[in-house]
Scaffold this active site. Structure first.
Site, PDB file in Angstrom:
ATOM      1  CG  ASP A  55     -10.219  -6.656   9.050  1.00 33.14           C
ATOM      2  OD1 ASP A  55      -9.217  -7.247   9.498  1.00 33.14           O
ATOM      3  OD2 ASP A  55     -10.453  -6.531   7.838  1.00 33.14           O
ATOM      4  CG  ASP A  70      -3.992  -9.887   5.571  1.00 28.84           C
ATOM      5  OD1 ASP A  70      -4.297 -10.449   6.639  1.00 28.84           O
ATOM      6  OD2 ASP A  70      -4.749  -9.085   4.996  1.00 28.84           O
TER       7      ASP A  70
HETATM    8  C1  GAL Z   1      -7.587  -8.348   6.105  1.00 28.22           C
HETATM    9  C2  GAL Z   1      -6.813  -7.375   6.955  1.00 28.22           C
HETATM   10  C3  GAL Z   1      -7.268  -5.993   6.593  1.00 28.22           C
HETATM   11  C4  GAL Z   1      -7.016  -5.737   5.127  1.00 28.22           C
HETATM   12  C5  GAL Z   1      -7.685  -6.811   4.283  1.00 28.22           C
HETATM   13  C6  GAL Z   1      -7.298  -6.706   2.825  1.00 28.22           C
HETATM   14  O1  GAL Z   1      -7.188  -9.627   6.394  1.00 28.22           O
HETATM   15  O2  GAL Z   1      -7.040  -7.661   8.302  1.00 28.22           O
HETATM   16  O3  GAL Z   1      -6.593  -5.043   7.394  1.00 28.22           O
HETATM   17  O4  GAL Z   1      -5.639  -5.700   4.883  1.00 28.22           O
HETATM   18  O5  GAL Z   1      -7.327  -8.100   4.729  1.00 28.22           O
HETATM   19  O6  GAL Z   1      -7.887  -7.702   2.041  1.00 28.22           O
END
Ligand code: GAL
Length: 442
Positions: A254, A184
């Protein structure tokens, strides 16, 4: 649903990082003693030695097919929940359909690294037996296991990130038997962000890319091949360099379980489809089938498009709650065969049904090749059922003539064939039709 805010704080310098930077300016001896474990202070000094190793070619040739904890459970995860999903892969026929990966997302660790080894420590309640035990159980079922970390000081939910700890974390994941890493983009120290186009104009040399390249290099030094998923939200022009660093890369923020998300992400992806080939996949984010209020037609479109654009398909719901109709969608043999084709790496791409056909946003008509031949996919963007028509003459690779069509949803010929000149079909609101088109030989 238990979700965290999705794109938080990625441009902020975390408090520990600030402390570290202050210490760095005060004492060069600290630099010497921390240099193997602390986040590197200056991308400029790292850039010189930034790994140029590419991702493993032993994994990730075709887009991942699996499941991930995040969309269904957020931070409320545990060994039992992950193992339940792995068992459901067997009992629901998902493994047999081709699904492989059981992926643990954010919130699996303690907040602090081990003091002595600097390793990330699995949460002692959620994963009391450790991640290696979960991995062994998943492997015993003939499946593969994924884990999550972050190319910053912390994950999005505030757990330890891997920037500066790439070698330690890659070795830890290797010891545990990890097969897939989602990486991430939260909590990036300010000196590691990109404020402008990199000096040479190549985003492969951007600070963002280098943060990811460091982990590619660390993974390459391990014995297990790891599929590397860059969760970089479409930043830093990632489709231009992603294939040199990982096997797939997120192209947006997301997902959510809405028709608006589905159409918007398709629209982003159609502009960058040339980046997609074997070992290189634009990631439209995890699946929302089973979540929210998508209609069954919208869920068919969700699955079909992720399949024909060759995005990773990571289910994101409580599998035990899926209906028979939803299971039929996600195990559709023809669409999975297109997605996983061993001979054709390119996705389907939009085509014009006639030279003057109206442009829609996103496009409704797509065509692509598989080992079986030429396919056509038609999305009905309209809120009501609509008749869709295309001329064979306008299909790249085919031409005016007589053809048989196979309906990929049911794996059977379309009634009324063969068809000459053009083909028309009624498609329900927000549904997607999917066909294999083969020349008719009498
Ligand atoms: C976001 C990511 C999500 C999930 C989330 C977890 O940045 O895009 O898919 O992994 O973090 O905190």
């Amino acid at each position: 649903m238990n979700r965290l805010v999705s794109l938080p704080l990625y441009h902020q310098t975390s408090r520990p990082m600030l402390k570290f930077l202050v210490a760095l300016t005060l004492s060069t001896s600290i630099v010497a003693s921390l240099s193997t474990t602390a986040p590197p202070s200056s991308p400029a000094t790292v850039e010189v030695s930034a790994p140029t190793t590419g991702p493993s070619k032993l994994t990730g040739k075709t887009p991942a097919l699996g499941w991930n904890t995040w969309n269904a459970y957020g931070c409320s995860i545990s060994e039992s929940l992950v193992i339940a999903a792995a068992n459901q892969f067997i009992s629901l026929g998902l493994k047999q359909a081709g699904y492989q990966y059981i992926n643990i997302d954010d919130c699996w660790s303690e907040k602090d690294r081990d003091n002595t080894t600097q390793r990330i420590v699995p949460d002692s309640t959620k994963f009391a037996n450790g991640i290696d035990s979960v991995a062994a159980q998943v492997h015993d079922l003939g499946l593969q296991i994924g884990i999550y970390s972050d190319a910053g000081t912390n994950t999005c939910a505030g757990y330890p990130g891997s920037l500066g700890y790439e070698s330690i974390d890659a070795a830890t994941f290797n010891d545990w038997g990890i097969d897939y890493l989602k990486y991430d983009n939260c909590h990036v120290p300010s000196n590691w962000t990109d404020s402008a186009t990199p000096p040479d104009g190549d985003w492969y040399n951007s600070n963002s890319a280098i943060r990811y390249r460091r982990m590619t290099g660390a993974l390459a030094a391990q014995s297990r091949p790891v599929q590397f998923s860059l969760c970089i939200w479409g930043r830093a022009n990632v489709w231009g360099w992603g294939a040199r660093v990982g096997h797939s890369w997120r192209i947006s923020g997301d997902a959510n379980a809405s028709w608006a998300y589905i159409t918007s992400i398709i629209n982003i992806n159609v502009g960058i489809l040339d980046a997609v080939t074997f070992y290189a996949h634009n990631d439209m984010d995890m699946m929302e089938i089973g979540n929210g209020n998508l209609t069954i037609e919208e869920e068919r479109t969700h699955f079909a498009v992720w399949a024909f654009l060759k995005s990773p398909i990571l289910l994101g719901t409580d599998l035990s709650k899926l209906s028979a109709a939803q299971l039929a969608i996600i195990t559709n043999a023809e669409l999975i065969a297109f997605h996983q084709d061993p001979l054709v790496g390119a996705p389907a791409k939009p085509f014009n049904t006639t030279p003057t056909s109206p442009a829609t946003t996103p496009p409704e008509y797509y065509t692509g090749e598989s080992s079986k031949g030429t396919h056509v996919f038609i999305i009905n963007l309209s809120d009501v059922a609509d008749t869709k028509v295309f001329d064979f003459a306008n299909l790249p690779g085919l031409g005016d003539g007589t053809y048989m069509l196979c309906d990929m949803w049911i794996g059977a010929p379309v009634a009324g064939g063969p068809f000459t000149g053009s083909f028309s079909v009624s498609v329900a609101a927000h549904d997607t039709a999917a066909f294999l088109v083969t020349p008719y030989n009498g």
